[in-house]
Write an enzyme that holds these catalytic residues in place. Structure first.
Site, PDB file in Angstrom:
ATOM      1  N   LYS A 170      29.937  13.248  48.670  1.00  0.00           N
ATOM      2  CA  LYS A 170      29.606  14.275  47.816  1.00  0.00           C
ATOM      3  C   LYS A 170      29.821  13.807  46.196  1.00  0.00           C
ATOM      4  O   LYS A 170      28.930  14.049  45.361  1.00  0.00           O
ATOM      5  CB  LYS A 170      30.318  15.841  47.845  1.00  0.00           C
ATOM      6  CG  LYS A 170      30.091  16.175  49.349  1.00  0.00           C
ATOM      7  CD  LYS A 170      30.590  17.348  49.590  1.00  0.00           C
ATOM      8  CE  LYS A 170      32.501  17.138  49.447  1.00  0.00           C
ATOM      9  NZ  LYS A 170      32.959  16.363  50.787  1.00  0.00           N
ATOM     10  N   ARG A 192      34.137  26.738  50.757  1.00  0.00           N
ATOM     11  CA  ARG A 192      34.434  25.841  52.077  1.00  0.00           C
ATOM     12  C   ARG A 192      35.075  26.744  53.089  1.00  0.00           C
ATOM     13  O   ARG A 192      35.554  26.486  54.166  1.00  0.00           O
ATOM     14  CB  ARG A 192      35.651  25.034  51.395  1.00  0.00           C
ATOM     15  CG  ARG A 192      35.627  23.636  51.489  1.00  0.00           C
ATOM     16  CD  ARG A 192      36.778  23.089  51.388  1.00  0.00           C
ATOM     17  NE  ARG A 192      37.106  21.727  51.557  1.00  0.00           N
ATOM     18  CZ  ARG A 192      36.709  20.734  50.394  1.00  0.00           C
ATOM     19  NH1 ARG A 192      36.113  21.126  49.275  1.00  0.00           N
ATOM     20  NH2 ARG A 192      36.647  19.637  50.649  1.00  0.00           N
ATOM     21  N   ARG A 236      38.749   4.458  50.130  1.00  0.00           N
ATOM     22  CA  ARG A 236      38.383   4.881  48.875  1.00  0.00           C
ATOM     23  C   ARG A 236      39.732   4.584  47.713  1.00  0.00           C
ATOM     24  O   ARG A 236      40.721   4.733  47.962  1.00  0.00           O
ATOM     25  CB  ARG A 236      38.252   6.374  49.182  1.00  0.00           C
ATOM     26  CG  ARG A 236      38.277   7.116  47.803  1.00  0.00           C
ATOM     27  CD  ARG A 236      37.954   8.540  47.655  1.00  0.00           C
ATOM     28  NE  ARG A 236      38.135   9.080  48.752  1.00  0.00           N
ATOM     29  CZ  ARG A 236      37.805  10.238  49.143  1.00  0.00           C
ATOM     30  NH1 ARG A 236      36.753  10.885  48.718  1.00  0.00           N
ATOM     31  NH2 ARG A 236      38.533  11.098  50.296  1.00  0.00           N
ATOM     32  N   ARG A 246      44.338   8.434  47.121  1.00  0.00           N
ATOM     33  CA  ARG A 246      44.544   9.916  47.190  1.00  0.00           C
ATOM     34  C   ARG A 246      45.619  10.040  48.322  1.00  0.00           C
ATOM     35  O   ARG A 246      45.434   9.505  49.376  1.00  0.00           O
ATOM     36  CB  ARG A 246      43.389  10.628  47.570  1.00  0.00           C
ATOM     37  CG  ARG A 246      42.662  11.161  46.163  1.00  0.00           C
ATOM     38  CD  ARG A 246      41.155  11.624  46.592  1.00  0.00           C
ATOM     39  NE  ARG A 246      41.175  12.653  47.469  1.00  0.00           N
ATOM     40  CZ  ARG A 246      40.187  13.505  47.679  1.00  0.00           C
ATOM     41  NH1 ARG A 246      39.075  13.228  47.112  1.00  0.00           N
ATOM     42  NH2 ARG A 246      40.145  14.317  48.950  1.00  0.00           N
ATOM     43  N   ARG A 252      41.467  17.154  57.915  1.00  0.00           N
ATOM     44  CA  ARG A 252      40.616  17.468  56.922  1.00  0.00           C
ATOM     45  C   ARG A 252      39.277  17.765  57.567  1.00  0.00           C
ATOM     46  O   ARG A 252      38.334  19.067  57.329  1.00  0.00           O
ATOM     47  CB  ARG A 252      40.417  16.899  55.921  1.00  0.00           C
ATOM     48  CG  ARG A 252      41.377  16.929  54.817  1.00  0.00           C
ATOM     49  CD  ARG A 252      41.763  15.694  53.905  1.00  0.00           C
ATOM     50  NE  ARG A 252      40.620  15.459  53.275  1.00  0.00           N
ATOM     51  CZ  ARG A 252      40.188  14.123  52.704  1.00  0.00           C
ATOM     52  NH1 ARG A 252      41.027  13.257  52.817  1.00  0.00           N
ATOM     53  NH2 ARG A 252      39.147  13.925  51.824  1.00  0.00           N
TER      54      ARG A 252
END
Ligand code: AP5
Length: 222
Positions: A18, A94, A129, A158, A169
């Protein structure tokens, strides 16, 4: 014909791309990018009251309570730039409750994009990431390594990108996805996000220019 600015929602599992696609969409369409994840991370790093409340939920890979996120999003959407340039909402709604609030406020997107990526790929994308805290740019150790040593040295991971938290998640995403889709089924466009980022963007780009064209058509009743 005068056209209203584009209103776009982008959704998809954690690490479906995203944020990566939003960078490209903003470059081309000039929409105001509203990412609830980015807004929350900014609150956490500046140690605000919202940030302090949100932190424990985010670090555990759970959803932040609706009232915190909703207030943040609706106040950002009501600012002049979002009204003038159009908006790109990333990471909201969400949950079914969050989708309903937008419906009640008559905040309706023109298009609801869903990025489809298989679970195995998602975990690998999260683990590799890295974020640049200065530019906000998203990297991946293997797929999109940083351009210079200087950038490489300042990249951060993160706290919710461990394998265990990514799985939780993902589970939360899957639990909510269906209910949110029911709100947007008429304007939903599924995009295969398991391709190179430029190929994915090409499809999103042609989709958005079509939506924009359709908005420019003069009203029949005139
Ligand atoms: P948020 O920041 O929204 O996290 P997320 O939805 O889990 O999505 P990500 O940011 O992980 O991934 P992305 O899809 O943007 O992928 P990216 O482009 O980075 O939310 C974080 C937390 O905040 C939530 O867990 C929750 O606690 C809270 N929160 C946020 N919104 C909320 C809400 N509405 N209500 C309640 N709580 C909320 O890409 C991932 C990686 O893959 C990168 O390394 C990238 O370089 C790489 N990559 C991207 N595209 C490709 C490609 N095509 N090929 C190969 N690699 C790629």
């Amino acid at each position: 014909s005068v056209s209203e600015p584009l209103k776009v929602m982008i959704s998809g599992a954690p690490a479906s791309g995203k944020g990566t696609q939003c960078e490209l969409i903003v470059q081309k369409y000039g929409l105001v990018h509203i990412s609830t994840g980015d807004l929350l991370r900014a609150e956490v790093s500046s140690g605000t009251e919202i940030g302090n409340k949100a932190k424990e939920f985010m670090n555990a890979g759970r959803l932040v309570p609706d009232e915190i996120v909703t207030a943040m999003v609706t106040s950002r959407l009501s600012r002049a730039d979002a009204k003038e340039r159009g908006w790109l909402l990333d990471g909201y709604p969400r949950s079914f409750a969050q989708a309903q609030i937008l419906e009640e406020l008559k905040i309706n997107p023109d298009v609801y994009i869903v990025l489809d990526v298989p679970d195995e790929t998602l975990i690998d994308r999260c683990i590799g990431r890295r974020l640049d805290p200065i530019t906000g740019k998203i990297y991946h150790l293997k797929s999109f390594p940083p351009e210079t040593e200087e950038i490489k040295a300042r990249l951060v991971t993160r706290p919710d990108d461990t394998e265990e938290k990514v799985k939780s998640r993902l589970e939360i995403y899957n639990k909510n996805a269906e209910a949110i889709l029911s709100t947007y089924s008429k304007i939903m466009k599924r995009v295969d996000g398991n391709r190179s980022k430029d190929v994915v963007f090409k499809e999103i780009d042609s989709l958005l220019s079509q939506v924009q064209k359709d908005k420019e058509k003069p009203m029949k009743s005139e």
